[in-house]
Design an enzyme around this catalytic site. Structure first.
Site, PDB file in Angstrom:
ATOM      1  N   THR A  97       7.815   6.397  -2.511  1.00 58.06           N
ATOM      2  CA  THR A  97       8.702   6.795  -1.421  1.00 58.06           C
ATOM      3  C   THR A  97      10.144   6.480  -1.789  1.00 58.06           C
ATOM      4  O   THR A  97      10.413   5.860  -2.823  1.00 58.06           O
ATOM      5  CB  THR A  97       8.310   6.109  -0.093  1.00 58.06           C
ATOM      6  OG1 THR A  97       8.985   6.768   0.986  1.00 58.06           O
ATOM      7  CG2 THR A  97       8.671   4.641  -0.092  1.00 58.06           C
TER       8      THR A  97
ATOM      9  N   CYS B  86       5.131  10.059  -0.754  1.00 57.48           N
ATOM     10  CA  CYS B  86       3.863   9.429  -0.364  1.00 57.48           C
ATOM     11  C   CYS B  86       2.666  10.144  -0.968  1.00 57.48           C
ATOM     12  O   CYS B  86       1.547  10.057  -0.461  1.00 57.48           O
ATOM     13  CB  CYS B  86       3.743   9.337   1.151  1.00 57.48           C
ATOM     14  SG  CYS B  86       5.063   8.334   1.878  1.00 57.48           S
TER      15      CYS B  86
ATOM     16  N   GLY C  25       0.829  -1.188   0.000  1.00 54.53           N
ATOM     17  CA  GLY C  25       0.000   0.000   0.000  1.00 54.53           C
ATOM     18  C   GLY C  25       0.870   1.247   0.000  1.00 54.53           C
ATOM     19  O   GLY C  25       2.092   1.181   0.102  1.00 54.53           O
ATOM     20  N   GLY C  26       0.216   2.388  -0.117  1.00 54.72           N
ATOM     21  CA  GLY C  26       0.952   3.644  -0.079  1.00 54.72           C
ATOM     22  C   GLY C  26       1.377   4.122  -1.455  1.00 54.72           C
ATOM     23  O   GLY C  26       1.158   3.463  -2.471  1.00 54.72           O
TER      24      GLY C  26
ATOM     25  N   GLY D 295       4.267   1.468   4.490  1.00 53.35           N
ATOM     26  CA  GLY D 295       3.632   0.854   3.326  1.00 53.35           C
ATOM     27  C   GLY D 295       3.606  -0.639   3.551  1.00 53.35           C
ATOM     28  O   GLY D 295       4.658  -1.278   3.570  1.00 53.35           O
TER      29      GLY D 295
END
Length: 234
Positions: free
Chosen positions: A84, A178, A80-81, A149
């Site tokens: 980065t 992000c 997820g996320g 994440g």
């Protein structure tokens, strides 16, 4: 009264992102099949940008063809996320846990990851807190100090957290960290008035915070986990 809960901690040093990803996949399968106990990978990556499963690569602000010139790689993941950055002097923990066995849901799991980084920051006099609505990770005021994440499949976790001890923050200028525009990224070194010990010590403190918050009584350290890493990824 519950029994002693053990966590195996693998100290891997600096690991290429793809190698770490393959290792997580293997360990997550083993955990799902009850072939191993809960395991925590403690490591760092060479300069690497990662994009989550939403594939928001538009938040990379330089052409992919220029990544090599700044010494970085780009990888797509199923966590997820948003996008980065990972790099040296950033502490990364990848928990391979059975949420069912520790009695946690996804939200509680993420909240405990946040608490892990908040507790470490507090050890150095830095007041951190979870992000506001729509802001993932851990923040010091308007500055982000830790990213989260995670991936949960079949009740088994992988991926995890990245806490900025003293990374080269210039790499964050090439992304919208992000997916949140107009926010700064910071580090423990920048925020604290305390002289930091060696990065390895800070990373071990992060592991200890994780174990305490998740309720593990017994840490089994694999000090030379590179041996296990080579065996597991063959």
């Amino acid at each position: 009264m519950r029994g002693l809960r053990s966590l195996e901690v693998w100290k891997l040093g600096v690991v290429n992102y793809i190698d770490a990803l393959k290792l997580q996949e293997k360990l997550a399968l083993d955990r799902k099949l009850h072939r191993r106990r809960d395991t925590l990978l403690s490591l760092q990556h060479p300069p690497t940008y990662t994009v989550g499963k939403r594939q928001t690569v538009h938040n990379l602000l330089i052409p992919q063809s220029e990544l090599e010139t700044i010494g970085a790689e780009l990888h797509y993941t199923q966590r997820g996320g948003d996008i980065t950055f990972h790099g040296p002097r950033q502490a990364i923990l990848y928990p391979i846990l059975s949420l069912r066995e520790i009695g946690l849901g996804a939200r509680s799991f993420v909240e405990k990851i946040e608490s892990t980084m908040i507790e470490l920051a507090a050890m150095y006099g830095v007041k951190a807190c979870p992000g506001q609505s729509g802001e993932t990770g851990v923040w010091v005021g308007e500055r982000k100090i830790g990213a989260i994440g995670v991936r949960i499949s079949g009740g088994i976790t992988s991926h995890g957290m990245a806490f900025n001890i003293d990374p080269d923050l210039s790499y964050f200028r090439h992304i919208v960290p992000c997916g949140i525009a107009d926010k700064e990224v910071t580090s423990l070194k920048r925020e604290t008035d305390v002289v930091l010990p060696e990065g390895e010590i800070v990373q071990e403190q992060l592991v200890s915070c994780f174990a305490r918050i998740f309720g593990y009584d017994n840490l089994i350290w694999k000090e030379d986990a590179s041996v296990y890493f080579d065996k597991e990824t063959e």
